[in-house]
Design a protein around this motif. Sequence first.
Motif, PDB file in Angstrom:
ATOM      1  N   UNK A   1      28.532   1.663  69.273  1.00 52.74           N
ATOM      2  CA  UNK A   1      29.944   2.102  68.989  1.00 52.74           C
ATOM      3  C   UNK A   1      30.439   2.630  70.394  1.00 52.74           C
ATOM      4  N   UNK A   2      31.696   2.052  70.645  1.00 57.88           N
ATOM      5  CA  UNK A   2      32.363   2.717  71.754  1.00 57.88           C
ATOM      6  C   UNK A   2      33.963   2.630  71.710  1.00 57.88           C
ATOM      7  N   UNK A   3      34.614   3.355  72.692  1.00 53.90           N
ATOM      8  CA  UNK A   3      36.090   3.531  72.736  1.00 53.90           C
ATOM      9  C   UNK A   3      36.278   2.537  74.091  1.00 53.90           C
ATOM     10  N   UNK A   4      37.593   1.876  74.244  1.00 57.72           N
ATOM     11  CA  UNK A   4      37.834   1.264  75.294  1.00 57.72           C
ATOM     12  C   UNK A   4      39.502   1.796  75.629  1.00 57.72           C
ATOM     13  N   UNK A   5      39.961   2.103  76.456  1.00 58.45           N
ATOM     14  CA  UNK A   5      41.001   2.572  76.963  1.00 58.45           C
ATOM     15  C   UNK A   5      41.440   2.957  78.131  1.00 58.45           C
TER      16      UNK A   5
ATOM     17  N   UNK B   1      26.660   9.240  61.101  1.00 55.20           N
ATOM     18  CA  UNK B   1      25.194   8.598  61.012  1.00 55.20           C
ATOM     19  C   UNK B   1      25.297   7.036  61.169  1.00 55.20           C
ATOM     20  N   UNK B   2      26.560   6.412  61.420  1.00 54.07           N
ATOM     21  CA  UNK B   2      26.622   5.067  61.592  1.00 54.07           C
ATOM     22  C   UNK B   2      25.772   4.559  62.789  1.00 54.07           C
ATOM     23  N   UNK B   3      24.922   3.626  62.494  1.00 50.35           N
ATOM     24  CA  UNK B   3      24.059   3.165  63.512  1.00 50.35           C
ATOM     25  C   UNK B   3      23.944   1.721  63.375  1.00 50.35           C
ATOM     26  N   UNK B   4      24.400   0.772  64.339  1.00 53.98           N
ATOM     27  CA  UNK B   4      24.532  -0.762  64.314  1.00 53.98           C
ATOM     28  C   UNK B   4      23.875  -1.463  65.290  1.00 53.98           C
ATOM     29  N   UNK B   5      22.743  -0.642  65.862  1.00 52.56           N
ATOM     30  CA  UNK B   5      21.843  -1.324  66.625  1.00 52.56           C
ATOM     31  C   UNK B   5      20.219  -1.452  66.362  1.00 52.56           C
ATOM     32  N   UNK B   6      19.413  -2.254  66.889  1.00 52.19           N
ATOM     33  CA  UNK B   6      17.973  -2.104  67.006  1.00 52.19           C
ATOM     34  C   UNK B   6      17.518  -1.617  68.030  1.00 52.19           C
TER      35      UNK B   6
ATOM     36  N   UNK C   1      33.766  10.253  65.022  1.00 54.82           N
ATOM     37  CA  UNK C   1      33.671  10.517  63.388  1.00 54.82           C
ATOM     38  C   UNK C   1      32.462   9.534  62.914  1.00 54.82           C
ATOM     39  N   UNK C   2      32.394   8.104  63.694  1.00 59.23           N
ATOM     40  CA  UNK C   2      31.261   7.559  63.465  1.00 59.23           C
ATOM     41  C   UNK C   2      29.930   8.365  63.767  1.00 59.23           C
ATOM     42  N   UNK C   3      30.068   8.955  64.858  1.00 58.16           N
ATOM     43  CA  UNK C   3      28.777   9.557  65.234  1.00 58.16           C
ATOM     44  C   UNK C   3      28.533  10.633  64.129  1.00 58.16           C
TER      45      UNK C   3
ATOM     46  N   UNK D   1      31.438   0.138  57.903  1.00 59.30           N
ATOM     47  CA  UNK D   1      30.429  -0.099  56.994  1.00 59.30           C
ATOM     48  C   UNK D   1      30.493  -1.547  56.127  1.00 59.30           C
ATOM     49  N   UNK D   2      31.848  -1.624  55.776  1.00 59.76           N
ATOM     50  CA  UNK D   2      32.197  -2.638  54.792  1.00 59.76           C
ATOM     51  C   UNK D   2      32.225  -4.075  55.699  1.00 59.76           C
ATOM     52  N   UNK D   3      32.819  -3.875  56.751  1.00 57.72           N
ATOM     53  CA  UNK D   3      32.803  -5.060  57.902  1.00 57.72           C
ATOM     54  C   UNK D   3      31.418  -5.408  58.191  1.00 57.72           C
ATOM     55  N   UNK D   4      30.321  -4.682  58.333  1.00 52.02           N
ATOM     56  CA  UNK D   4      29.148  -4.797  58.690  1.00 52.02           C
ATOM     57  C   UNK D   4      28.424  -5.435  57.424  1.00 52.02           C
TER      58      UNK D   4
END
Length: 926
Positions: free
Chosen positions: A365-369, A321-326, A316-318, A290-293
């Motif tokens: 939001x996504x993971x990558x590994x 309730x963090x949502x970063x898209x329109x 944790x972000x799910x 949220x701070x970065x946003x």
Amino acid sequence: MPTDRPAPEPGPAYAEFAAAFPFALDDYQRDGCAHVEAGSGVLVAAPTGAGKTVVGEFAVFLALREGRKCFYTTPIKALSNQKYHDLAERFGSHRVGLLTGDTSINSEAPVVVMTTEVLRNMIYANSPTLKNLGFVVMDEVHYLADRFRGAVWEEVIIGLAPSVQVVSLSATVSNAEEFGDWLDEVRGGVEVVLSERRPVPLYQHVMAGRRLYDLFDDVAPTAVVDGAIGLPKGDVNPELVRLAKEESRFVRDDSRRQRGRRTRERIDRNAAGRGQEGPKLIPRRDGAIEKLDAEGLLPAIYFIFSRAGCDQAVGQLLRSGVRLTNAAERTELDALASAATTGLSADDLDALNYGTFLEALRRGIAAHHAGMLPAFKECVEEAFVRGFVKIVFATETLALGINMPARSVVLEKLVKYNGEAHVDITPGEYTQLTGRAGRRGIDVEGHAVVLWQRNFDPRFVAGLASRRTYPLRSSFSPTYNMAVNMVGRVGREKARGLLEQSFAQFQSDKSVVGLARAAARNTEKIAQLWADAACDRGDFVEYARLRAEISRLEAEAAKSRKADRRAESISGLLELTPGDIIGVPSGRHEGWAVVIDPGVGRDRANPSPLVMTEQRQIKKLSLTDFPSPPVVAGRMRVPKHFDGASPKDRRNLAAAFHTKLRGLDTRQSRYQPAAMDAEIADEVARLRDALRAHPCHGCPDREAHARAAEKALRLEKDTEGLRAQTERRTNTIATRFDKVCAVLSALGYLSEDGAKVTEAGRMLARIYSELDLVTAETIRAGVFDELDAAELAAVLSSLTYESRGGEASRPSRMPTRSTEVAQTMVRRIWREVRLLERDHKLDQGRDPDIGFAEATYRWANGVMLSEILDETELTAGDFVRWMRMVIDLLGQVADAAGDSVVRDNAREAIDRLRRGVVDAAYLEDD
């Protein structure tokens, strides 16, 4: 190598090439292209995102302009796919092909993108596709330091025809000039172009709590960056130093660090309750995002050195309730996810937890590994590049190769697990990770953000950010497959000479110069010291060597006694049974104890008995408590269901134990010193007699002479070590090659003199796996002849699979009686090969691992993905990756086995394994 010579003026080809760009190329890009147009090879080393691939693309342009071929090589298939699409879009799909081992598109095109292994195999096979090859671009050439696959780069560089111009593209390494020197020596006419300037400035920050601090304190709001080399300058922000001191009041000292998690949490809660800000400095993941946003620093790559940690962060972000898209972005993301999962059944998607993946993706939001399904990873990559996904939680593997630049990079911790221990990341790793911050043409600046952690030291972070120490070290070492291929291609002697040209030998030879100089300096000092030790009564050199020999024998005897005592202690501990009353000879628990559990598990070299001490404490002892074997003074009964957590059980056992002790003779010693070996003792006595009889023994200045002599002897020992190192490093690669050839001759893969490849050797030449020789021996021994397709795949999996640390929670087994018999034969052959390697003083290969055999067998027989993932506890990404490696080896075995039932079964097994998520992974490559 003329690294200081200015680049030639660019020619007409460059002018035509550069005109197609909407911006002016950087000086280093122009210089690199000018060298290529002038006919030179080139090494271009520049930071991540600086645009060094422009020089590689110029080689493609030049090849097409001149009617020659260009091969563009990359270390991984995903990067090959990415580059293929880039070049096809730019130069036309009819002129660009792709070869990755399991994918072939337009393979005879003038420009072919491929993995480096494919080119290596072409060179060994003398493929007609090499005809008219003018250029080879080696992207990410610093991969030659990779200990598993790095040798391939050197094989290619050494093996390519002299007429081929090699364009090597590397991340910034601190010994680029050394690497360039080697390229120039091996290839001839190679120029080095270096750039340490980042096209997008990188600013360093620390996030503490919900505040973002500048790491350096030159000019607010961000640190000044030295434009020449891209390094931050200035002092550490004093506000961060103050915070670290303030926090230290609440951090446990060393003696308190042994406390448990609950105690630590209580300390933190108490401090927080008093309004103290120490514990509050550690940011929450959702708060950090949220701070970065809020600061306009998204999109970001958030590095967590753990697959599970990445997945947990998404969860944790799910939940937060963090949502970063329109809405428009969510529509695009739905389309990308749908395209990525084409061909996967509803059951597969359910097994892959697709619902959670899609929900997170739609929120940006996504993971990558590496544990993720390849289709999911590639969906994340495309969504991130297109700006729809705003935060990716990634492991460090994302920092290698894949093109996913971000506005910001976040490092949650500066410690990672290296497979053996948790260690601080290096300045080179920090540079590699943070190098993705700042998108050229999009961002005016990039940002690296380190999150505050307990015991945070801002000066340590500043040191990571301010240093460039990323040396390139060769991992080259001849393999059995390499040996038969090179002998078959150019003959034994020429192959040996080519291997002596490797970067590994080049680096080793350079170090030999320093060793030789040190040995020469020591020799001069030794002569002076012996002169200082000269005695007028006799030969003091002889006298000093007598003294030294006595000391050596006594030290060796002591060491031998210690080793014997250790072996005796292990043996004694392994013989303990519950109820034994033993003497603990040393340590905190010295005294008498009763054995509750002997503590002998799988690791029989480190027994750890659980005991009750005389002080009524329940303790687990270790080998360090027993410098001498345990003395068993008596026995008593320990209840079968004794519970160490029960106060009543402890009281009853303690009472019985002390009663038993009173009836024993506890005056007997708990420690029995070992005597010196009689033969050594006799030799020491003889030498002491000779020492006393020596004329120098009575010299009044004896000890003064002895001090100089001891220094001389120490230097002599050091010099012997230096000469031994020199011997080991001289012709190291060729010496190993000779040993490899000796093993191959002993087994009939090369002729007795090692000069010719036999029929068996030509079969081995087709097998490129890590256990190549064991695989070839199993084919020759007929191990696979009676197996069906699924059983063949299961047994072969043991020659490719390698369990991750702590991965297997259940014992592994072979799926059928036939595979058990075959696996027993594989193990026997592997042991025979190891013995032969030991006899020839070669490093021995890893063990076969049956941990993937049952999964392979069941998948080949049509079992659903969900069942296999539940039973194996593998991630989907690991399952697909290992299955593809089994398929690769099956293909090699099919080629090597000739016209036989094994070849037919191998091909059938490939068809069976290529289904569902595994087949979808191949489609992603297409």
